[in-house]
Design an enzyme around this catalytic site. Structure first.
Site, PDB file in Angstrom:
ATOM      1  N   ASN A   1       8.129  -5.424  -1.066  1.00 47.93           N
ATOM      2  CA  ASN A   1       8.024  -4.322   0.260  1.00 47.93           C
ATOM      3  C   ASN A   1       6.753  -4.380   0.482  1.00 47.93           C
ATOM      4  OD1 ASN A   1       8.057  -2.051   1.643  1.00 47.93           O
ATOM      5  ND2 ASN A   1       9.128  -0.723   0.339  1.00 47.93           N
TER       6      ASN A   1
ATOM      7  N   GLU B   1      12.712  -9.463   1.808  1.00 46.73           N
ATOM      8  CA  GLU B   1      12.131  -8.224   2.184  1.00 46.73           C
ATOM      9  C   GLU B   1      12.670  -6.750   2.077  1.00 46.73           C
ATOM     10  OE1 GLU B   1      11.000  -8.766   6.294  1.00 46.73           O
ATOM     11  OE2 GLU B   1      10.110  -6.649   6.507  1.00 46.73           O
TER      12      GLU B   1
ATOM     13  N   HIS C   1      12.729  -2.678   2.424  1.00 43.06           N
ATOM     14  CA  HIS C   1      12.232  -1.243   2.818  1.00 43.06           C
ATOM     15  C   HIS C   1      12.962  -0.257   2.510  1.00 43.06           C
ATOM     16  CE1 HIS C   1       9.110  -3.338   5.266  1.00 43.06           C
ATOM     17  NE2 HIS C   1      10.083  -4.290   5.721  1.00 43.06           N
TER      18      HIS C   1
ATOM     19  N   TYR D   1      11.080   8.896   1.825  1.00 45.02           N
ATOM     20  CA  TYR D   1      11.281   7.895   0.978  1.00 45.02           C
ATOM     21  C   TYR D   1      11.997   8.200  -0.276  1.00 45.02           C
ATOM     22  CZ  TYR D   1       7.586   5.763   4.032  1.00 45.02           C
ATOM     23  OH  TYR D   1       6.951   5.081   5.048  1.00 45.02           O
TER      24      TYR D   1
ATOM     25  N   PRO E   1       0.751  -1.276   0.006  1.00 42.89           N
ATOM     26  CA  PRO E   1       0.166  -0.097   0.016  1.00 42.89           C
ATOM     27  C   PRO E   1       0.799   1.147  -0.003  1.00 42.89           C
ATOM     28  CG  PRO E   1      -1.025  -1.592   1.538  1.00 42.89           C
ATOM     29  CD  PRO E   1       0.411  -2.221   0.976  1.00 42.89           C
ATOM     30  N   ASN E   2       0.441   2.242  -0.613  1.00 43.25           N
ATOM     31  CA  ASN E   2       0.887   3.547  -0.813  1.00 43.25           C
ATOM     32  C   ASN E   2       2.231   3.895  -1.605  1.00 43.25           C
ATOM     33  OD1 ASN E   2      -1.511   4.868   0.639  1.00 43.25           O
ATOM     34  ND2 ASN E   2      -0.399   3.856   2.496  1.00 43.25           N
TER      35      ASN E   2
ATOM     36  N   ALA F   1       3.155  -0.660   4.434  1.00 40.35           N
ATOM     37  CA  ALA F   1       2.464  -0.725   5.866  1.00 40.35           C
ATOM     38  C   ALA F   1       1.990  -1.948   6.381  1.00 40.35           C
ATOM     39  CB  ALA F   1       1.169   0.214   5.772  1.00 40.35           C
TER      40      ALA F   1
ATOM     41  N   ARG G   1       5.505  11.194  -2.053  1.00 41.62           N
ATOM     42  CA  ARG G   1       4.898  10.783  -0.776  1.00 41.62           C
ATOM     43  C   ARG G   1       6.066  10.965   0.241  1.00 41.62           C
ATOM     44  NH1 ARG G   1       4.680   4.614   1.483  1.00 41.62           N
ATOM     45  NH2 ARG G   1       3.973   5.060   3.513  1.00 41.62           N
TER      46      ARG G   1
ATOM     47  N   ARG H   1      12.595   4.480  13.171  1.00 37.56           N
ATOM     48  CA  ARG H   1      11.144   5.456  13.110  1.00 37.56           C
ATOM     49  C   ARG H   1      10.440   5.180  14.250  1.00 37.56           C
ATOM     50  NH1 ARG H   1       8.821   4.865   7.121  1.00 37.56           N
ATOM     51  NH2 ARG H   1       7.938   6.484   7.982  1.00 37.56           N
TER      52      ARG H   1
END
Ligand code: DQA
Length: 155
Positions: A78, A102, A104, A26, A13-14, A81, A21, A111
């Site tokens: 990735n 995986e 990111h 990012y 998502p996103n 969320a 964004r 964070r």
């Protein structure tokens, strides 16, 4: 016609909003550009790469389930969320039992505390985070060098 082992690059998502964004977190690169770069690298390494993004957990589950019939050898993913929430996606990856890396873009450990937990990392072959788009390159190179099973010759 393209040949070589098939890897799926999956985005959660996103991530379709990359570029605009939260660029301080990012970066400025769009998803389209990350996909294009990843495809070129894969091609140079003799891999086939197909990409898919969804904002919907169930669509990502559906896509992962399809992988077996499509003879996919593994995933670079990735989960965005849903990294921090999705038992369903974790179970889908376990069900198809294909290797995955995986990725990111941001360093999730630097964070908010809720981002430090991933439902995927203990099942992943490798985890890359905090390297921005370079993480995808590392994941594809790692796949190429370490995770591919020898292909059965077709007759
Ligand atoms: C992300 C990190 C996640 O916590 C976040 O929800 C994302 C992107 C990353 O690439 O840094 O959407 O997976």
């Amino acid at each position: 016609m393209a040949s070589g082992p098939l890897i799926w690059l999956l985005h959660g998502p996103n991530l379709n909003m990359l570029g605009m964004r939260e660029p301080d977190i990012y970066g400025a690169q769009t998803l389209e550009s990350i996909n294009t770069q990843s495809m070129s690298l894969a091609e140079a390494l003799g891999l086939r790469l197909e990409h898919f993004q969804s904002n919907h957990e169930g669509e990502l589950v559906d896509r992962i389930q399809l992988a077996l019939s499509q003879k996919v050898q593994g995933f670079v993913i990735n989960p965005a969320a849903v990294t921090h929430t999705s038992v369903a996606l974790r179970d889908a990856l376990a069900a198809v039992a294909l290797p995955f890396v995986e990725v990111h873009l941001s360093n999730i450990h630097r964070r908010e505390p809720f981002r430090s937990h991933s439902y995927f990392s203990d099942k992943a072959e490798a985890v890359v985070c905090g390297m921005g788009p370079l993480g995808y390159e590392a994941a594809i190179r790692f796949f190429h060098g370490h995770l591919l099973k020898p292909m059965t010759p077709s007759r």
